[in-house]
Write a protein that holds these residues in place. Sequence first.
Motif, PDB file in Angstrom:
ATOM      1  N   PRO A  76      44.070  36.503  42.977  1.00 44.47           N
ATOM      2  CA  PRO A  76      44.769  36.358  44.255  1.00 44.47           C
ATOM      3  C   PRO A  76      44.273  36.704  45.566  1.00 44.47           C
ATOM      4  N   THR A  77      45.053  36.714  46.678  1.00 48.59           N
ATOM      5  CA  THR A  77      44.855  37.215  48.059  1.00 48.59           C
ATOM      6  C   THR A  77      45.464  38.645  48.154  1.00 48.59           C
ATOM      7  N   ILE A  78      44.650  39.783  48.601  1.00 50.15           N
ATOM      8  CA  ILE A  78      45.431  40.971  48.951  1.00 50.15           C
ATOM      9  C   ILE A  78      45.417  41.177  50.383  1.00 50.15           C
ATOM     10  N   LEU A  79      46.502  41.304  50.784  1.00 50.99           N
ATOM     11  CA  LEU A  79      46.632  41.623  52.450  1.00 50.99           C
ATOM     12  C   LEU A  79      47.045  43.193  52.388  1.00 50.99           C
ATOM     13  N   ALA A  80      45.916  44.112  52.791  1.00 53.84           N
ATOM     14  CA  ALA A  80      46.129  45.638  52.668  1.00 53.84           C
ATOM     15  C   ALA A  80      46.019  46.085  54.083  1.00 53.84           C
ATOM     16  N   LEU A 138      58.033  29.166  34.544  1.00 55.06           N
ATOM     17  CA  LEU A 138      58.202  27.929  35.289  1.00 55.06           C
ATOM     18  C   LEU A 138      56.941  27.535  35.877  1.00 55.06           C
ATOM     19  N   LEU A 139      55.932  28.400  36.382  1.00 53.70           N
ATOM     20  CA  LEU A 139      54.746  27.931  36.791  1.00 53.70           C
ATOM     21  C   LEU A 139      53.818  27.414  35.859  1.00 53.70           C
ATOM     22  N   GLU A 140      53.888  27.727  34.598  1.00 58.26           N
ATOM     23  CA  GLU A 140      53.093  27.561  33.309  1.00 58.26           C
ATOM     24  C   GLU A 140      53.462  26.096  32.884  1.00 58.26           C
ATOM     25  N   GLU A 141      54.732  25.940  32.685  1.00 52.56           N
ATOM     26  CA  GLU A 141      55.179  24.778  32.116  1.00 52.56           C
ATOM     27  C   GLU A 141      54.787  23.340  32.919  1.00 52.56           C
ATOM     28  N   PRO A 142      54.381  22.346  32.008  1.00 51.16           N
ATOM     29  CA  PRO A 142      53.767  21.266  32.419  1.00 51.16           C
ATOM     30  C   PRO A 142      54.941  20.424  33.021  1.00 51.16           C
ATOM     31  N   ASP A 200      49.263  42.886  36.301  1.00 53.15           N
ATOM     32  CA  ASP A 200      49.105  42.176  34.908  1.00 53.15           C
ATOM     33  C   ASP A 200      49.991  40.648  35.235  1.00 53.15           C
ATOM     34  N   LEU A 201      51.067  40.746  35.878  1.00 47.68           N
ATOM     35  CA  LEU A 201      51.990  39.538  36.052  1.00 47.68           C
ATOM     36  C   LEU A 201      51.347  38.627  37.080  1.00 47.68           C
ATOM     37  N   ILE A 202      50.760  39.313  38.138  1.00 46.07           N
ATOM     38  CA  ILE A 202      50.059  38.276  39.062  1.00 46.07           C
ATOM     39  C   ILE A 202      48.930  37.763  38.514  1.00 46.07           C
ATOM     40  N   CYS A 216      48.367  33.654  38.503  1.00 49.10           N
ATOM     41  CA  CYS A 216      47.003  33.233  38.837  1.00 49.10           C
ATOM     42  C   CYS A 216      46.072  32.160  37.782  1.00 49.10           C
ATOM     43  N   ALA A 217      46.304  32.605  36.495  1.00 47.62           N
ATOM     44  CA  ALA A 217      45.709  31.774  35.501  1.00 47.62           C
ATOM     45  C   ALA A 217      45.867  30.342  35.533  1.00 47.62           C
ATOM     46  N   THR A 218      47.019  30.146  36.273  1.00 43.40           N
ATOM     47  CA  THR A 218      47.763  28.525  36.108  1.00 43.40           C
ATOM     48  C   THR A 218      46.801  27.818  37.533  1.00 43.40           C
ATOM     49  N   GLU A 219      46.434  26.967  37.088  1.00 48.73           N
ATOM     50  CA  GLU A 219      45.257  26.132  37.858  1.00 48.73           C
ATOM     51  C   GLU A 219      46.009  25.856  39.327  1.00 48.73           C
ATOM     52  N   ALA A 220      47.366  25.437  39.385  1.00 49.04           N
ATOM     53  CA  ALA A 220      47.903  25.090  40.603  1.00 49.04           C
ATOM     54  C   ALA A 220      48.428  26.289  41.173  1.00 49.04           C
ATOM     55  N   VAL A 221      48.246  27.518  40.858  1.00 52.10           N
ATOM     56  CA  VAL A 221      49.203  28.566  41.448  1.00 52.10           C
ATOM     57  C   VAL A 221      48.068  29.609  42.375  1.00 52.10           C
ATOM     58  N   LYS A 222      48.620  29.932  43.339  1.00 59.50           N
ATOM     59  CA  LYS A 222      47.772  30.932  44.047  1.00 59.50           C
ATOM     60  C   LYS A 222      48.787  31.901  44.431  1.00 59.50           C
ATOM     61  N   VAL A 223      48.166  33.185  44.337  1.00 62.09           N
ATOM     62  CA  VAL A 223      49.050  34.208  44.907  1.00 62.09           C
ATOM     63  C   VAL A 223      48.624  35.026  46.130  1.00 62.09           C
ATOM     64  N   VAL A 224      49.666  35.525  46.772  1.00 58.78           N
ATOM     65  CA  VAL A 224      49.382  36.479  47.985  1.00 58.78           C
ATOM     66  C   VAL A 224      49.927  37.490  48.021  1.00 58.78           C
TER      67      VAL A 224
END
Length: 628
Positions: free
Chosen positions: A47-51, A324-328, A361-363, A367-375
Amino acid sequence: MSQAVCCLRHGTAAGESGAAATVHLKDFSVSGFRSLTLVENIPISAPTILAGHNDGGKSAVLAALDFLLGGYRPVEQDRTYTNPPTDAAAPARCASTWAEGRFALDAAEQAMGFPAELKIRRRVEGDSAPVLEYWAQLPSDPRLRDLDSLLVPALRELAETFGLQVGGKGLKADLQAALAAHAARSPQVAEWTTLPKQLARRLPRLLSFSGKDESPDRAIHTALAGSYQAHLADDGLQGRLRTIETEVTDLVKGDAADLCAHIKAHCPDLVEVSVEPEVSFSHGFKHAHLHISRAHGERVDLSRSGRGSNRRIALAVWEWTSKLLEEPRPDEDDMPPVQTIVVYDEPDTHLDYTHQRTVMDLIRRQCATEAVKVVVATHSMNLIDGVDIADVVHLRLETGRTVVERLADDTHKGIDLHLGKIASALGLRNSVLLHERCFLAVEGATEQQAIPVLFRLSQGLSLQAAGIALWACNNNEGALHLARYLAAQRRTVMLLVDADSRNVAKFFKDDRLRHYGLDPATQVSFVGEAENFNELEELFDDELWARVANRKWPRHEGEQLWEAADFKAHRGGRKFSKDILDMIKEKGSKSPDGKPEMVYELATSLDSAFEVPSQLRAVFVALRASAG
């Protein structure tokens, strides 16, 4: 305008093919939005972390991202002040607010004639409606733009004006094709222009979870709204949308039941959990009321529950969202999934340390899903553990405006400097406190320079990101004393010294190491010992040494190249590293200044993780396990 872009606009074959496409946001910039006068190149990573401090601009950055993707419309109060208030003049706000993203396009868009990368922005001027634009090459002659808005007589007249030969039967599509081809050949100019609908529909979607005021009801609404939209987009339902409201409601209720089961599993003190979705096609996904009870028949008002309890339930909802993010998608073979950007605004609020680690751990799973990014926006360094420091964005206020600081130098020293700035902003004493979960004590400058490079190549992340603090101690005895001290303080520590330490100092006998509180089997590694080598440099094979020497320290002009045999000849001596350094200095046209530079140049010349010696790779894996 390129031919492909014209085809998109004119409804010719490329535009009507229905080829689905997706665009992935790589980074974005913002101007004129709250404290963001101008911030550039904020990465979208995994992910990207904004600190940074509170009120440093983290929430503004997230809102600006939502604006770029079409979910938020700025109001008057969002526009940045252009001048400070004075006795003579009231403060004025900027006229224009925009958010601009750099997007990677997949093969479907590139087949339409778009480049592999595209700049897209959403802009609003004053009280006007936002406009969505992209940076494109357009015909400098305005008559060759927006050809799809012209009727057949105007198209025919335009083709005659340019003396074009129109093929086919001279129908509208033939005229448009001829004019589009001519437009592609004509002089071009780079300008912002309206984004084609085919691309606008494929912009990333955003799921936002706030930790500051997130209630379980709100978290559930966000999660099931994503479920609702996914079911609504099912091609099998498109033609029956007006008659299948009940069917979609049942689908969402099924998801809600699964979510309730997950909440009960995550929070075993809850006896009953139920959600009652309410769906209206005319108003979208409306409500999903959560009811819980800690004893049969005894419902609990969430507004009367503790914040910690509410946050644990919300956390369970976020965890379920990962499914939901992982299901094809049902139509994934024909259409790439739209990128999803999951945003967390201070998700650690009201959570204890254990649950904070659960969030991270959840994040990582998301992020392991190809089409998902996290901020993730946070001022808690607990959530930075395991994140590549290059993806940590430090936001701070300077005269009331947000300034972005990112890693500029990715060397070990540069990473420490960047971490130190963040640590200072968060009130911590030094950068080690941010990540240290394991200490690695080494002999001196050679290991201090080379180990970070070798670790990063082998493990795919920096020592700091893995939670490992590297300490160089001038010699093997100094490294031992540091490890002894840290072990006495009950800190996780590993000692890494050359195998010849066994022979030159009695301190490194197994019984003495155990006396110092160190387990020789798990906390001490003698480099090279398993292969009967004496030191780090011997772990690298002769062919590798020769290849690097020819690249870095070639022999004098006219002389033959370095060969593996040149280095093999020094094996078995008392000090391999000194002998080959002397050889390079004597026979090379240039040479390293000393052993630390020689080994550093070797480490930076490796091309793959498999070139890192196997013993070092094993040490690095053990280090990560200890730090984890």
